[in-house]
Design an enzyme around this catalytic site. Structure first.
Site, PDB file in Angstrom:
ATOM      1  N   SER A  61       0.825  -1.206   0.000  1.00 12.97           N
ATOM      2  CA  SER A  61       0.000   0.000   0.000  1.00 12.97           C
ATOM      3  C   SER A  61       0.860   1.257   0.000  1.00 12.97           C
ATOM      4  O   SER A  61       0.368   2.329  -0.343  1.00 12.97           O
ATOM      5  CB  SER A  61      -0.878   0.044   1.250  1.00 12.97           C
ATOM      6  OG  SER A  61      -1.633  -1.119   1.367  1.00 12.97           O
ATOM      7  N   ASN A  99      -6.019   6.031  -2.448  1.00 16.33           N
ATOM      8  CA  ASN A  99      -5.696   6.573  -1.126  1.00 16.33           C
ATOM      9  C   ASN A  99      -5.295   8.039  -1.184  1.00 16.33           C
ATOM     10  O   ASN A  99      -5.509   8.785  -0.228  1.00 16.33           O
ATOM     11  CB  ASN A  99      -4.605   5.743  -0.450  1.00 16.33           C
ATOM     12  CG  ASN A  99      -5.179   4.466   0.150  1.00 16.33           C
ATOM     13  OD1 ASN A  99      -6.360   4.419   0.490  1.00 16.33           O
ATOM     14  ND2 ASN A  99      -4.366   3.438   0.257  1.00 16.33           N
ATOM     15  N   HIS A 113      -2.250  -3.525  -6.586  1.00 14.80           N
ATOM     16  CA  HIS A 113      -2.831  -3.124  -5.299  1.00 14.80           C
ATOM     17  C   HIS A 113      -4.314  -3.492  -5.278  1.00 14.80           C
ATOM     18  O   HIS A 113      -5.135  -2.800  -5.885  1.00 14.80           O
ATOM     19  CB  HIS A 113      -2.620  -1.608  -5.095  1.00 14.80           C
ATOM     20  CG  HIS A 113      -3.000  -1.135  -3.738  1.00 14.80           C
ATOM     21  ND1 HIS A 113      -3.876  -0.100  -3.528  1.00 14.80           N
ATOM     22  CD2 HIS A 113      -2.636  -1.569  -2.507  1.00 14.80           C
ATOM     23  CE1 HIS A 113      -4.023   0.080  -2.223  1.00 14.80           C
ATOM     24  NE2 HIS A 113      -3.279  -0.785  -1.586  1.00 14.80           N
ATOM     25  N   GLU A 140      -5.388  -1.542  -8.536  1.00 18.35           N
ATOM     26  CA  GLU A 140      -4.523  -0.486  -9.070  1.00 18.35           C
ATOM     27  C   GLU A 140      -3.246  -1.144  -9.595  1.00 18.35           C
ATOM     28  O   GLU A 140      -2.582  -1.885  -8.860  1.00 18.35           O
ATOM     29  CB  GLU A 140      -4.194   0.538  -7.983  1.00 18.35           C
ATOM     30  CG  GLU A 140      -5.411   1.372  -7.589  1.00 18.35           C
ATOM     31  CD  GLU A 140      -5.138   2.345  -6.466  1.00 18.35           C
ATOM     32  OE1 GLU A 140      -5.477   3.530  -6.619  1.00 18.35           O
ATOM     33  OE2 GLU A 140      -4.593   1.934  -5.423  1.00 18.35           O
TER      34      GLU A 140
HETATM   35  N1  LIG Z   1      -5.392  -5.129   4.648  1.00 24.32           N
HETATM   36  C1  LIG Z   1      -5.737  -4.333   3.648  1.00 24.32           C
HETATM   37  O1  LIG Z   1      -6.851  -3.783   3.603  1.00 24.32           O
HETATM   38  C2  LIG Z   1      -4.774  -4.096   2.518  1.00 24.32           C
HETATM   39  C3  LIG Z   1      -5.260  -3.514   1.322  1.00 24.32           C
HETATM   40  C4  LIG Z   1      -4.368  -3.352   0.240  1.00 24.32           C
HETATM   41  C5  LIG Z   1      -3.043  -3.739   0.386  1.00 24.32           C
HETATM   42  N2  LIG Z   1      -2.596  -4.275   1.570  1.00 24.32           N
HETATM   43  C6  LIG Z   1      -1.195  -4.698   1.640  1.00 24.32           C
HETATM   44  O2  LIG Z   1      -1.151  -6.120   1.551  1.00 24.32           O
HETATM   45  C7  LIG Z   1      -0.027  -6.619   2.276  1.00 24.32           C
HETATM   46  C8  LIG Z   1      -0.502  -7.668   3.257  1.00 24.32           C
HETATM   47  O3  LIG Z   1      -1.475  -7.101   4.105  1.00 24.32           O
HETATM   48  P1  LIG Z   1      -2.480  -8.030   4.955  1.00 24.32           P
HETATM   49  O4  LIG Z   1      -3.532  -7.123   5.481  1.00 24.32           O
HETATM   50  O5  LIG Z   1      -2.840  -9.245   4.170  1.00 24.32           O
HETATM   51  O6  LIG Z   1      -1.497  -8.459   6.166  1.00 24.32           O
HETATM   52  P2  LIG Z   1      -1.578  -9.765   7.086  1.00 24.32           P
HETATM   53  O7  LIG Z   1      -0.854  -9.397   8.341  1.00 24.32           O
HETATM   54  O8  LIG Z   1      -2.986 -10.285   7.179  1.00 24.32           O
HETATM   55  O9  LIG Z   1      -0.726 -10.849   6.259  1.00 24.32           O
HETATM   56  C9  LIG Z   1       0.660 -10.804   6.080  1.00 24.32           C
HETATM   57  C10 LIG Z   1       1.172 -12.225   6.001  1.00 24.32           C
HETATM   58  O10 LIG Z   1       2.553 -12.212   5.616  1.00 24.32           O
HETATM   59  C11 LIG Z   1       3.121 -13.354   6.195  1.00 24.32           C
HETATM   60  N3  LIG Z   1       4.584 -13.330   6.128  1.00 24.32           N
HETATM   61  C12 LIG Z   1       5.454 -12.690   6.943  1.00 24.32           C
HETATM   62  N4  LIG Z   1       6.725 -12.922   6.541  1.00 24.32           N
HETATM   63  C13 LIG Z   1       6.642 -13.717   5.437  1.00 24.32           C
HETATM   64  C14 LIG Z   1       7.614 -14.306   4.569  1.00 24.32           C
HETATM   65  N5  LIG Z   1       8.925 -14.099   4.742  1.00 24.32           N
HETATM   66  N6  LIG Z   1       7.178 -15.060   3.543  1.00 24.32           N
HETATM   67  C15 LIG Z   1       5.863 -15.280   3.355  1.00 24.32           C
HETATM   68  N7  LIG Z   1       4.892 -14.757   4.162  1.00 24.32           N
HETATM   69  C16 LIG Z   1       5.291 -13.986   5.181  1.00 24.32           C
HETATM   70  C17 LIG Z   1       2.558 -13.371   7.606  1.00 24.32           C
HETATM   71  O11 LIG Z   1       2.716 -14.618   8.277  1.00 24.32           O
HETATM   72  C18 LIG Z   1       1.096 -12.998   7.337  1.00 24.32           C
HETATM   73  O12 LIG Z   1       0.289 -14.153   7.182  1.00 24.32           O
HETATM   74  C19 LIG Z   1       0.652  -5.393   2.892  1.00 24.32           C
HETATM   75  O13 LIG Z   1       1.687  -4.978   2.050  1.00 24.32           O
HETATM   76  C20 LIG Z   1      -0.461  -4.349   2.925  1.00 24.32           C
HETATM   77  O14 LIG Z   1       0.031  -3.033   2.878  1.00 24.32           O
HETATM   78  C21 LIG Z   1      -3.427  -4.476   2.620  1.00 24.32           C
END
Ligand SMILES: NC(=O)c1ccc[n+]([C@@H]2O[C@H](COP(=O)([O-])OP(=O)(O)OC[C@H]3O[C@@H](n4cnc5c(N)ncnc54)[C@H](O)[C@@H]3O)[C@@H](O)[C@H]2O)c1
Length: 285
Positions: A119, A190, A140, A152
């Site tokens: 993000s 955003n 994204h 995106e």
């Molecule tokens: N949550 C949202 O609404 C949203 C929206 C758009 C983008 N994002 C982006 O998506 C990404 C993930 O967000 P999320 O909300 O799913 O987070 P989350 O915390 O639910 O998931 C992240 C996952 O990454 C895993 N992880 C950590 N180290 C790792 C590794 N070395 N190899 C593989 N997996 C590993 C963790 O165990 C966890 O399951 C971030 O970059 C965030 O900015 C989130």
């Protein structure tokens, strides 16, 4: 050329949703995490989501079973090597993502694109960790991924136009609507949304109007499906603060500064829906 095999790195909230959306479109997906428990949680999350779709009559039981069977889970990163393309969705940590991009670049020399769902981290910073920055792109997605149509597509300074085209085609292949954006903090959505949400937080902080009236105003006055403070709780106040920080850092405009109330709520652990309390309280937690 469509993507037949997709690698997803990170089985959290977003990675699980991306895997589900791709599998629903017939793509074979391999999801990687170094530890088993997050993969098990992802599998359970998928079962719940798919069961809900069956109950709602959106999928037949056979389609649901086929979708589930298209997703495999692994703790061995080398199992991703056969993928046609990759989407990374690990924690929002530049060093963690950077190291993974170095490793994945070497492991998947044939992949058409290596995409990040970040993000706020510049795609250029991830591309710079690879030997082929021209195939690194941002994808994204929006949460919940199986429901939200938008993606995106973020073209960084060295991204090849063909990579952008391939990433857009993939988004369309899995039923999403891609829009193009440059590699700037906030991308399109955003950049526009955050100043509006922060204005609502400041309005509430200053006692200008009640939280209910702010939300009702925007729902009934502008036709928004949810009011801004409800939306803040839904997104997560910690996530919003991080997006504010990256926008402020990039553009230096006060409209992007997280208001003191938001920062104090994050410090106190009032993160919104996920912690049971934000601008509103949510049952149970
Ligand atoms: N949550 C949202 O609404 C949203 C929206 C758009 C983008 N994002 C982006 O998506 C990404 C993930 O967000 P999320 O909300 O799913 O987070 P989350 O915390 O639910 O998931 C992240 C996952 O990454 C895993 N992880 C950590 N180290 C790792 C590794 N070395 N190899 C593989 N997996 C590993 C963790 O165990 C966890 O399951 C971030 O970059 C965030 O900015 C989130």
């Amino acid at each position: 050329m469509s993507i037949d095999r997709l690698a997803v790195v990170g089985a959290g909230f977003m990675g699980s949703g991306i895997a589900e959306s791709a599998a629903a479109a017939g793509v074979a997906v391999t999801v990687f995490e170094p530890e088993l428990p997050p993969l098990e949680r992802s599998r359970e999350r998928l079962a719940v989501s798919v069961a809900r779709a069956v109950e709602a009559g959106k999928r037949s039981r056979e389609e649901a079973d086929a979708l589930i069977a298209r997703i495999s889970y692994t703790t061995t990163i080398e199992d991703l090597t056969q993928a046609d393309a990759l989407v990374e969705a690990v924690y929002e940590d530049p060093e963690l993502k950077g190291k993974l991009f170095e490793q994945l670049d070497a492991l998947l020399p044939q992949a058409r694109f290596l995409a990040s769902n970040t993000s706020s981290i510049p795609i250029a910073a991830l591309a710079a960790r690879t030997r082929r920055p021209e195939r690194v792109v941002g994808l994204h997605f929006f949460s919940p991924v199986p429901v939200m149509k938008l993606v995106e597509v973020v073209a960084a300074i060295d991204t090849d136009p063909q990579t952008v085209t391939d990433a857009e085609a993939f988004a369309a292949q899995i039923g999403k609507q891609p829009i193009r954006t440059k590699d700037r903090a906030g991308f399109v959505v955003n950049f526009l949304l955050v100043p509006y949400l922060m204005a609502a937080v400041r309005m509430y902080e200053e006692g200008f109007a009640s939280r209910e009236d702010i939300d009702t105003g925007m729902k009934l006055g502008c036709g928004h499906p949810m009011g801004p403070l409800t939306l803040c709780d839904f997104i997560g106040l910690d996530v919003l603060q991080a997006v504010c920080d990256s926008l402020l850092d990039e553009f230096g405009r006060p409209e992007y500064a997280a208001p003191p109330l938001l920062k104090r709520m994050v410090t106190a652990g009032h993160l919104g829906r996920k912690s049971g309390r934000g601008f509103y309280s949510y049952g149970g937690a």
